[in-house]
Design an enzyme around this catalytic site. Structure first.
Site, PDB file in Angstrom:
ATOM      1  N   ARG A   1       0.833  -1.222   0.000  1.00 50.40           N
ATOM      2  CA  ARG A   1       0.000   0.000   0.000  1.00 50.40           C
ATOM      3  C   ARG A   1       0.867   1.273   0.000  1.00 50.40           C
ATOM      4  NH1 ARG A   1      -2.076  -3.533  -1.452  1.00 50.40           N
ATOM      5  NH2 ARG A   1      -3.808  -4.709  -0.590  1.00 50.40           N
TER       6      ARG A   1
ATOM      7  N   SER B   1     -11.064  -2.194   2.945  1.00 54.19           N
ATOM      8  CA  SER B   1     -10.395  -2.438   4.232  1.00 54.19           C
ATOM      9  C   SER B   1     -10.001  -1.091   4.822  1.00 54.19           C
ATOM     10  CB  SER B   1      -9.123  -3.264   4.025  1.00 54.19           C
ATOM     11  OG  SER B   1      -9.454  -4.498   3.467  1.00 54.19           O
TER      12      SER B   1
ATOM     13  N   GLU C   1      -5.778   2.498   6.293  1.00 53.90           N
ATOM     14  CA  GLU C   1      -5.379   2.406   4.878  1.00 53.90           C
ATOM     15  C   GLU C   1      -6.078   3.534   4.119  1.00 53.90           C
ATOM     16  OE1 GLU C   1      -5.553  -1.505   3.047  1.00 53.90           O
ATOM     17  OE2 GLU C   1      -6.251  -0.598   1.180  1.00 53.90           O
TER      18      GLU C   1
END
Ligand SMILES: Cc1cc2nc3c(=O)[nH]c(=O)nc-3n(C[C@H](O)[C@H](O)[C@H](O)COP(=O)(O)OP(=O)(O)OC[C@H]3O[C@@H](n4cnc5c(N)ncnc54)[C@H](O)[C@@H]3O)c2cc1C
Length: 300
Positions: free
Chosen positions: A175, A225, A295
């Site tokens: 990420r 998420s 995230e």
């Protein structure tokens, strides 16, 4: 000319909005308005908008499909620039595919499947654009952008030039990418895939999307998420073990279907969502000694 007139002059009236609710443009469907919203048609317009913002010292924020961002309820006191469908051309040449930053991953995966190219099946259910996916090094079910990207053309806002960054230079990690650290805007990307069997490719995409539907709360607004996977754990597992499934504030709650998702059950404010995120972080830290990192990118 004042700032607003200059923006309209460059972007065109139809690509300009004032005081635009960002909840209309992000998958969480929450948060306040942007003072100005611009959807450039091409790189020249984008560069012009950046130039005007810099000259007027007005801040700007790029988004793609808004599937990994949340604006606060106060909104954004600058220019939000959406790199979307107007910059989304996809070109296939043998096993090499070029895609505009605004192309949706689902469209890209579908186009490559039609051309019997394998490698992007993992991306077909991720509701982002090519640009957002590179910034986040999006991934799922064992695949990630890093595996298939050769290079990306980016606009360097600091030096007003276009750079071509190779796979290594993109510094793609979990990420993460160099785009998060620099003033770069993704314009387009080049992917290298492998020839495969079209039916098998379509079957794999269907299987992955069925798995998504059965495990994820896709009927609610969310940003996927909410937290990054902490090393050695699963965020969802930790949250569930802490008894937080269903924990809610206002219209936001931890999904009962998948504890890794904070969802908007309807009418949640950004502050409801942020309160749930904070409570989850504090509780998991208190009980498990693991600090969960969001995230989803919070834009203040
Ligand atoms: C239901 C659901 C499921 C999801 N599943 C997954 C999954 O399986 N795997 C996964 O990795 N993610 C998943 N996500 C998260 C999200 O879809 C990805 O992170 C996606 O890559 C974000 O793309 P976007 O275009 O929506 O980016 P945005 O959310 O619009 O932006 C994300 C970041 O990228 C920046 N950005 C966007 N476009 C550009 C550009 N052209 N140039 C420079 N910066 C840019 C923004 O400033 C922001 O910092 C999911 C989200 C949802 C809602």
């Amino acid at each position: 000319m004042d700032f607003k007139s200059r923006l309209i002059d460059i972007a065109g009236e139809k690509n300009f909005r004032e005081n635009e609710p960002m909840k209309k443009h992000i998958t969480f469907k929450a948060g306040g308005p942007a003072a100005y919203l611009v959807t450039p048609d091409n790189t020249d317009t984008l560069a012009g908008v950046i130039k005007v913002c810099k000259e007027s010292r007005v801040r700007y924020q790029i988004i793609g499909n808004g599937s990994n961002v949340l604006f606060t309820d106060d909104g954004y006191d600058g220019v939000v620039i959406i790199i979307g469908s107007k910059m989304s051309a996809i070109k296939v040449d043998n096993n090499v595919v070029n895609a505009g930053a605004g192309a949706k991953l689902a469209a890209l995966a579908s186009e490559t499947a039609t051309n019997s190219l394998t490698g992007l099946e993992f991306a077909s259910g991720i509701p982002g654009t090519v640009g957002g996916a590179i910034v986040m090094n999006a991934g799922a079910y064992g695949g990630e952008i890093k595996d298939v990207i050769i290079s990306a053309a980016v606009y360097d806002c600091e030096n007003d030039e276009i750079l071509i960054l190779g796979n290594e230079e993109l510094e793609l990690g979990y990420r993460q990418s160099v785009i998060q650290k620099k003033e770069y805007i993704v314009l387009e990307a080049c992917f290298e895939l492998r020839h495969g069997d079209r039916d098998e490719i379509n079957e794999k995409m269907k299987d992955l999307n069925d798995r998504r539907k059965s495990k994820q709360p896709l009927s609610y607004a969310s940003a996927g998420s909410t937290f990054k996977r902490p090393e050695g754990y699963y965020a969802g597992g930790l949250i569930e073990e802490c008894g937080l499934k269903g924990f809610g504030v206002g219209g936001a709650k931890v999904s009962e279907k998948h504890a890794g998702f904070v969802v908007n059950t309807g009418g949640a404010s950004a502050s409801d969502i942020l309160s749930v995120i904070k409570h989850v972080q504090n509780t998991v830290y208190g009980q498990k000694n693991v600090m969960l990192e969001p995230e989803v990118r919070i834009i203040k």
